[in-house]
Design an enzyme around this catalytic site. Structure first.
Site, PDB file in Angstrom:
ATOM      1  N   ASP A 215       0.853  -1.186   0.000  1.00  0.00           N
ATOM      2  CA  ASP A 215       0.000   0.000   0.000  1.00  0.00           C
ATOM      3  C   ASP A 215       0.889   1.237   0.000  1.00  0.00           C
ATOM      4  OD1 ASP A 215      -2.183   1.937   0.643  1.00  0.00           O
ATOM      5  OD2 ASP A 215      -3.279   0.127   1.190  1.00  0.00           O
TER       6      ASP A 215
ATOM      7  N   ASP B  27       2.901   1.422  -4.848  1.00  0.00           N
ATOM      8  CA  ASP B  27       2.069   2.255  -5.713  1.00  0.00           C
ATOM      9  C   ASP B  27       1.763   1.393  -6.929  1.00  0.00           C
ATOM     10  OD1 ASP B  27       1.057   3.942  -7.688  1.00  0.00           O
ATOM     11  OD2 ASP B  27       2.374   5.616  -7.174  1.00  0.00           O
ATOM     12  N   VAL B  28       0.520   0.943  -7.049  1.00  0.00           N
ATOM     13  CA  VAL B  28       0.201  -0.062  -8.066  1.00  0.00           C
ATOM     14  C   VAL B  28       0.327   0.460  -9.486  1.00  0.00           C
ATOM     15  CG1 VAL B  28      -1.305  -1.373  -6.520  1.00  0.00           C
ATOM     16  CG2 VAL B  28      -2.291   0.452  -7.947  1.00  0.00           C
TER      17      VAL B  28
ATOM     18  N   TYR C 224     -14.833   5.354 -13.351  1.00  0.00           N
ATOM     19  CA  TYR C 224     -14.855   4.186 -12.466  1.00  0.00           C
ATOM     20  C   TYR C 224     -15.459   2.981 -13.178  1.00  0.00           C
ATOM     21  CZ  TYR C 224     -15.336   1.505  -8.143  1.00  0.00           C
ATOM     22  OH  TYR C 224     -15.235   0.540  -7.164  1.00  0.00           O
TER      23      TYR C 224
ATOM     24  N   LYS D 212     -13.380  -0.523 -13.883  1.00  0.00           N
ATOM     25  CA  LYS D 212     -13.819  -1.770 -13.269  1.00  0.00           C
ATOM     26  C   LYS D 212     -14.397  -2.751 -14.284  1.00  0.00           C
ATOM     27  CE  LYS D 212     -12.587  -1.003  -9.036  1.00  0.00           C
ATOM     28  NZ  LYS D 212     -11.557  -1.837  -8.377  1.00  0.00           N
TER      29      LYS D 212
ATOM     30  N   THR E  84     -16.329   0.758   3.583  1.00  0.00           N
ATOM     31  CA  THR E  84     -14.892   0.957   3.457  1.00  0.00           C
ATOM     32  C   THR E  84     -14.597   2.456   3.414  1.00  0.00           C
ATOM     33  OG1 THR E  84     -14.919   1.014   1.023  1.00  0.00           O
ATOM     34  CG2 THR E  84     -14.712  -1.149   2.075  1.00  0.00           C
TER      35      THR E  84
END
Length: 323
Positions: free
Chosen positions: A112, A138-139, A230, A234, A265
């Site tokens: 993360d 950092d993805v 988004y 996704k 979350t």
């Protein structure tokens, strides 16, 4: 079981969860002494073909020792022998994965950009007797993925499991969205998933196989107004997962996607009380989901129980999509 063992402890079996009572005379026993004392008690049922006996040990040991005894004496856990890398592991759904996977026997790398929170989750796992390590990840950076995979292999000898969980969200319609924010959403939610798979697959191949779960969203399947970037990211994760499942099916690497509905979350922390109530009212089960309920879906998909399961989309949404 020997008479000595019977005199030291006895069990009350409640459903499948036995409770072990340690006599007062033995309540200052060390962890090692209690482990030896209980070993014969619980290995005997296993030899008789009665698995899944999980004791709760009362009257002695710390919580951490209790968990260790449960893990070592009874069952190896559904992820025993696995090494898992979880992106976005510092909070929410990712942190739930880290905790649950560790309890089930996996060695976990939590990645993360939230370093303090990630280290806190790892510390909690270690205090509970689990194996976990934090790495900054950092993805959207290929170099960070390479480092995270190297860390998993150097610390634990292999990598068998990947949870591509890290993600970001903001609501924005087609005309209002900016190119800069669009690119950011795609970089984290979509490109990050590809980079994670790209980095992990070679090590999974060396390990003899593996499992990948890509956390998409219900919004990767259905549409809604005002969340264009988004939805795009996704939806891409959903079809990328199917493509990867087919590419690696004959190499022993399974790839599936999970599509959560509205989950409690940090990503939804900005909702007003009125918005929260609207979501609950629109969800057939009448509440939001919990991060652990998503992690348990991944637990199945990453376990050997799911050896014949690849390329699926698992929807966990409280019935929302059934309407």
């Amino acid at each position: 079981m020997s008479g000595t063992m019977k005199s030291l402890a006895h069990c009350r079996w409640e459903c499948k969860y036995p409770v072990v009572f340690i006599p007062k005379s033995r309540r200052k026993a060390s962890y090692g002494e209690v482990r030896q004392m209980l070993g014969e008690i619980f290995h005997e049922p296993a030899r008789q073909g009665i698995p899944s006996l999980i004791p709760t040990i009362t009257g002695t040991c710390s919580i951490a020792d209790n968990r260790l005894l449960r893990k070592e004496l009874i069952m190896p856990g559904r992820l025993a022998g696995k090494v898992a890398l979880v992106s976005g592991g510092a909070s929410g759904i990712g942190a739930a994965h880290v905790r649950i996977f560790a309890v089930e026997g996996a060695k976990v790398i939590a990645g993360d950009i939230q370093e303090e929170m990630g280290k806190a989750v790892v510390g909690e796992v270690r205090r509970g007797g689990g194996e976990a390590t934090f790495v900054r990840l950092d993805v959207s950076k290929e170099s960070d993925w390479a480092h995270a995979v190297r860390e998993a292999v150097s610390r634990y000898g292999k990598l068998t499991t990947l949870i591509n969980n890290a993600g970001i969200y903001w609501p924005q319609g087609i005309e209002a969205e900016t190119l800069e924010k669009w690119n950011k959403m795609i970089a984290v939610n979509q490109t990050g998933v590809w980079l994670g798979m790209k980095a992990a697959v070679p090590e999974m191949r060396r390990a003899g196989g593996g499992a990948i779960v890509n956390i998409s969203s219900l919004y990767g399947i259905i549409g809604s107004p005002s969340s264009i970037s988004y939805h795009a990211s996704k939806g891409a994760v959903r079809i990328m997962s199917k493509a990867a499942a087919l590419e690696y099916a004959r190499q022993g690497i399974r790839v599936n996607s999970i599509h959560p509905g509205q989950i409690e979350t940090p990503i939804l922390a900005g909702l007003t009380p009125e918005q929260n109530e609207q979501i609950k009212a629109a969800t057939p089960v009448g509440r939001m989901g919990k991060p652990e309920e998503i992690a348990y879906g991944s637990l199945y998909l990453c376990s050997d129980e799911a050896a014949y399961t690849t390329g699926i989309e698992l929807i966990i949404d409280g019935g929302w999509s059934a309407q």
